[in-house]
Design a protein around this motif. Structure first.
Motif, PDB file in Angstrom:
ATOM      1  N   GLU A  20     -25.431 -11.651 -20.540  1.00  0.00           N
ATOM      2  CA  GLU A  20     -25.455 -12.558 -21.697  1.00  0.00           C
ATOM      3  C   GLU A  20     -25.989 -11.857 -22.939  1.00  0.00           C
ATOM      4  O   GLU A  20     -25.477 -12.072 -24.043  1.00  0.00           O
ATOM      5  CB  GLU A  20     -26.270 -13.805 -21.379  1.00  0.00           C
ATOM      6  N   PHE A  21     -27.012 -11.018 -22.776  1.00  0.00           N
ATOM      7  CA  PHE A  21     -27.523 -10.239 -23.915  1.00  0.00           C
ATOM      8  C   PHE A  21     -26.432  -9.317 -24.446  1.00  0.00           C
ATOM      9  O   PHE A  21     -26.270  -9.146 -25.648  1.00  0.00           O
ATOM     10  CB  PHE A  21     -28.738  -9.406 -23.522  1.00  0.00           C
ATOM     11  N   TYR A  22     -25.709  -8.659 -23.524  1.00  0.00           N
ATOM     12  CA  TYR A  22     -24.654  -7.720 -23.907  1.00  0.00           C
ATOM     13  C   TYR A  22     -23.587  -8.423 -24.748  1.00  0.00           C
ATOM     14  O   TYR A  22     -23.113  -7.884 -25.745  1.00  0.00           O
ATOM     15  CB  TYR A  22     -24.023  -7.099 -22.656  1.00  0.00           C
ATOM     16  N   GLU A  23     -23.219  -9.609 -24.327  1.00  0.00           N
ATOM     17  CA  GLU A  23     -22.187 -10.358 -25.046  1.00  0.00           C
ATOM     18  C   GLU A  23     -22.668 -10.862 -26.400  1.00  0.00           C
ATOM     19  O   GLU A  23     -21.874 -11.005 -27.325  1.00  0.00           O
ATOM     20  CB  GLU A  23     -21.707 -11.526 -24.178  1.00  0.00           C
ATOM     21  N   ALA A  24     -23.974 -11.106 -26.537  1.00  0.00           N
ATOM     22  CA  ALA A  24     -24.502 -11.748 -27.745  1.00  0.00           C
ATOM     23  C   ALA A  24     -25.104 -10.792 -28.774  1.00  0.00           C
ATOM     24  O   ALA A  24     -25.220 -11.145 -29.939  1.00  0.00           O
ATOM     25  CB  ALA A  24     -25.557 -12.776 -27.351  1.00  0.00           C
ATOM     26  N   SER A  25     -25.494  -9.587 -28.374  1.00  0.00           N
ATOM     27  CA  SER A  25     -26.281  -8.729 -29.268  1.00  0.00           C
ATOM     28  C   SER A  25     -25.685  -7.327 -29.404  1.00  0.00           C
ATOM     29  O   SER A  25     -25.604  -6.577 -28.422  1.00  0.00           O
ATOM     30  CB  SER A  25     -27.716  -8.621 -28.748  1.00  0.00           C
ATOM     31  N   SER A  26     -25.347  -6.954 -30.617  1.00  0.00           N
ATOM     32  CA  SER A  26     -24.838  -5.601 -30.853  1.00  0.00           C
ATOM     33  C   SER A  26     -25.944  -4.563 -30.635  1.00  0.00           C
ATOM     34  O   SER A  26     -25.679  -3.449 -30.188  1.00  0.00           O
ATOM     35  CB  SER A  26     -24.253  -5.466 -32.251  1.00  0.00           C
ATOM     36  N   ALA A  27     -27.189  -4.924 -30.933  1.00  0.00           N
ATOM     37  CA  ALA A  27     -28.314  -4.004 -30.706  1.00  0.00           C
ATOM     38  C   ALA A  27     -28.478  -3.733 -29.212  1.00  0.00           C
ATOM     39  O   ALA A  27     -28.671  -2.578 -28.792  1.00  0.00           O
ATOM     40  CB  ALA A  27     -29.601  -4.578 -31.287  1.00  0.00           C
ATOM     41  N   ARG A  29     -26.107  -4.009 -26.908  1.00  0.00           N
ATOM     42  CA  ARG A  29     -24.932  -3.226 -26.490  1.00  0.00           C
ATOM     43  C   ARG A  29     -25.083  -1.748 -26.825  1.00  0.00           C
ATOM     44  O   ARG A  29     -24.787  -0.883 -26.003  1.00  0.00           O
ATOM     45  CB  ARG A  29     -23.658  -3.761 -27.153  1.00  0.00           C
ATOM     46  N   ALA A  30     -25.531  -1.456 -28.031  1.00  0.00           N
ATOM     47  CA  ALA A  30     -25.654  -0.052 -28.456  1.00  0.00           C
ATOM     48  C   ALA A  30     -26.635   0.712 -27.576  1.00  0.00           C
ATOM     49  O   ALA A  30     -26.362   1.842 -27.159  1.00  0.00           O
ATOM     50  CB  ALA A  30     -26.088   0.014 -29.916  1.00  0.00           C
ATOM     51  N   ALA A  31     -27.771   0.110 -27.274  1.00  0.00           N
ATOM     52  CA  ALA A  31     -28.764   0.785 -26.430  1.00  0.00           C
ATOM     53  C   ALA A  31     -28.282   0.865 -24.982  1.00  0.00           C
ATOM     54  O   ALA A  31     -28.407   1.909 -24.329  1.00  0.00           O
ATOM     55  CB  ALA A  31     -30.103   0.057 -26.509  1.00  0.00           C
ATOM     56  N   PHE A  32     -27.737  -0.206 -24.475  1.00  0.00           N
ATOM     57  CA  PHE A  32     -27.267  -0.272 -23.093  1.00  0.00           C
ATOM     58  C   PHE A  32     -26.183   0.770 -22.833  1.00  0.00           C
ATOM     59  O   PHE A  32     -26.160   1.408 -21.783  1.00  0.00           O
ATOM     60  CB  PHE A  32     -26.741  -1.683 -22.810  1.00  0.00           C
ATOM     61  N   ASP A  33     -25.296   0.951 -23.813  1.00  0.00           N
ATOM     62  CA  ASP A  33     -24.172   1.886 -23.671  1.00  0.00           C
ATOM     63  C   ASP A  33     -24.504   3.307 -24.123  1.00  0.00           C
ATOM     64  O   ASP A  33     -23.606   4.141 -24.219  1.00  0.00           O
ATOM     65  CB  ASP A  33     -22.976   1.383 -24.485  1.00  0.00           C
ATOM     66  N   ALA A  34     -25.769   3.594 -24.382  1.00  0.00           N
ATOM     67  CA  ALA A  34     -26.161   4.860 -25.006  1.00  0.00           C
ATOM     68  C   ALA A  34     -25.899   6.099 -24.151  1.00  0.00           C
ATOM     69  O   ALA A  34     -25.646   7.171 -24.686  1.00  0.00           O
ATOM     70  CB  ALA A  34     -27.639   4.817 -25.403  1.00  0.00           C
ATOM     71  N   ALA A  35     -25.969   5.978 -22.850  1.00  0.00           N
ATOM     72  CA  ALA A  35     -25.856   7.170 -21.995  1.00  0.00           C
ATOM     73  C   ALA A  35     -24.505   7.246 -21.320  1.00  0.00           C
ATOM     74  O   ALA A  35     -23.877   6.225 -21.021  1.00  0.00           O
ATOM     75  CB  ALA A  35     -26.955   7.151 -20.936  1.00  0.00           C
ATOM     76  N   ASP A  36     -24.064   8.465 -21.068  1.00  0.00           N
ATOM     77  CA  ASP A  36     -22.845   8.713 -20.318  1.00  0.00           C
ATOM     78  C   ASP A  36     -23.238   8.850 -18.853  1.00  0.00           C
ATOM     79  O   ASP A  36     -23.921   9.808 -18.480  1.00  0.00           O
ATOM     80  CB  ASP A  36     -22.183   9.998 -20.840  1.00  0.00           C
ATOM     81  N   THR A  71     -35.342  -3.891 -25.454  1.00  0.00           N
ATOM     82  CA  THR A  71     -36.204  -3.309 -26.483  1.00  0.00           C
ATOM     83  C   THR A  71     -35.486  -3.298 -27.831  1.00  0.00           C
ATOM     84  O   THR A  71     -36.064  -3.663 -28.862  1.00  0.00           O
ATOM     85  CB  THR A  71     -36.632  -1.879 -26.086  1.00  0.00           C
ATOM     86  N   ALA A  72     -34.219  -2.902 -27.825  1.00  0.00           N
ATOM     87  CA  ALA A  72     -33.434  -2.865 -29.063  1.00  0.00           C
ATOM     88  C   ALA A  72     -33.198  -4.270 -29.617  1.00  0.00           C
ATOM     89  O   ALA A  72     -33.293  -4.490 -30.834  1.00  0.00           O
ATOM     90  CB  ALA A  72     -32.099  -2.177 -28.812  1.00  0.00           C
ATOM     91  N   LEU A  73     -32.932  -5.209 -28.738  1.00  0.00           N
ATOM     92  CA  LEU A  73     -32.726  -6.599 -29.146  1.00  0.00           C
ATOM     93  C   LEU A  73     -33.986  -7.142 -29.814  1.00  0.00           C
ATOM     94  O   LEU A  73     -33.917  -7.778 -30.871  1.00  0.00           O
ATOM     95  CB  LEU A  73     -32.356  -7.418 -27.916  1.00  0.00           C
ATOM     96  N   LEU A  74     -35.146  -6.903 -29.206  1.00  0.00           N
ATOM     97  CA  LEU A  74     -36.406  -7.359 -29.785  1.00  0.00           C
ATOM     98  C   LEU A  74     -36.675  -6.690 -31.126  1.00  0.00           C
ATOM     99  O   LEU A  74     -37.063  -7.350 -32.094  1.00  0.00           O
ATOM    100  CB  LEU A  74     -37.560  -7.096 -28.813  1.00  0.00           C
ATOM    101  N   LYS A  75     -36.460  -5.381 -31.171  1.00  0.00           N
ATOM    102  CA  LYS A  75     -36.680  -4.646 -32.426  1.00  0.00           C
ATOM    103  C   LYS A  75     -35.778  -5.178 -33.528  1.00  0.00           C
ATOM    104  O   LYS A  75     -36.205  -5.337 -34.676  1.00  0.00           O
ATOM    105  CB  LYS A  75     -36.447  -3.153 -32.212  1.00  0.00           C
ATOM    106  N   ASP A  76     -34.529  -5.473 -33.169  1.00  0.00           N
ATOM    107  CA  ASP A  76     -33.579  -6.028 -34.134  1.00  0.00           C
ATOM    108  C   ASP A  76     -34.068  -7.380 -34.675  1.00  0.00           C
ATOM    109  O   ASP A  76     -33.771  -7.744 -35.809  1.00  0.00           O
ATOM    110  CB  ASP A  76     -32.213  -6.177 -33.466  1.00  0.00           C
ATOM    111  N   ALA A  77     -34.843  -8.098 -33.865  1.00  0.00           N
ATOM    112  CA  ALA A  77     -35.403  -9.392 -34.273  1.00  0.00           C
ATOM    113  C   ALA A  77     -36.766  -9.229 -34.957  1.00  0.00           C
ATOM    114  O   ALA A  77     -37.432 -10.227 -35.252  1.00  0.00           O
ATOM    115  CB  ALA A  77     -35.523 -10.307 -33.062  1.00  0.00           C
ATOM    116  N   GLY A  78     -37.184  -7.976 -35.175  1.00  0.00           N
ATOM    117  CA  GLY A  78     -38.459  -7.719 -35.831  1.00  0.00           C
ATOM    118  C   GLY A  78     -39.660  -7.746 -34.907  1.00  0.00           C
ATOM    119  O   GLY A  78     -40.806  -7.789 -35.362  1.00  0.00           O
ATOM    120  N   ILE A  79     -39.416  -7.704 -33.613  1.00  0.00           N
ATOM    121  CA  ILE A  79     -40.506  -7.738 -32.626  1.00  0.00           C
ATOM    122  C   ILE A  79     -40.710  -6.339 -32.069  1.00  0.00           C
ATOM    123  O   ILE A  79     -39.877  -5.821 -31.317  1.00  0.00           O
ATOM    124  CB  ILE A  79     -40.198  -8.728 -31.493  1.00  0.00           C
TER     125      ILE A  79
END
Length: 137
Positions: A20-27, A29-36, A71-79
């Motif tokens: 659900e986070f992946y579908e709702a948050s670009s931040a 997604r970017a962190a989750f998809d960061a590694a190959d 962590t990225a989602l929280l940071k994106d929200a200013g937390i």
């Protein structure tokens, strides 16, 4: 007031975590998809049709990718926490949160760690390996 985040260790994983986070948050997604990674992270975390999420070589990178996303989602929200700590595997997520390691490095490092741990107990009738009470020799 100070804010601390405690990151979970291996064992709290479950299929669907982060979907659900992946579908709702670009931040996220970017962190989750960061590694190959050498496997489909989305398939294992979100659906786990082969039932491999509880195998350490999959659990560890999945857990850390999820934590990096949160962590990225929280940071994106200013937390942004004042303190970060982790239980066992969660220590890597805490290091990422603290800025010691970036998301791709953290996830890749933990994928290597998980595979090494799985290889170390290959062909052994156990689920855990520990060395205790050895003398110096």
């Amino acid at each position: 007031m100070k804010l601390a985040i405690l990151y979970a260790g291996q064992g709290s994983q479950h299929p669907g975590m982060g979907k659900e986070f992946y579908e709702a948050s670009s931040a996220f997604r970017a962190a989750f998809d960061a590694a190959d990674l050498p496997f489909d992270l989305h398939r294992v975390c979100f659906d786990d049709p082969e039932g491999v999420l509880n195998l350490t070589q999959y659990t560890q990178p999945c857990m850390v990718a999820f934590a990096a996303g949160v962590t990225a989602l929280l940071k994106d929200a200013g937390i942004v926490p004042d303190y970060a700590a982790g239980l066992s595997l969660g220590e890597y997520s805490a290091l990422h949160c603290a800025g010691v390691l970036d998301a791709p490095t953290t996830i890749s490092l933990v994928a290597f760690r998980g595979q090494a741990m799985a290889d170390a107990v290959k062909d052994r009738p156990c689920g855990m390996a520990a060395v205790l009470n050895l003398d110096r020799d």
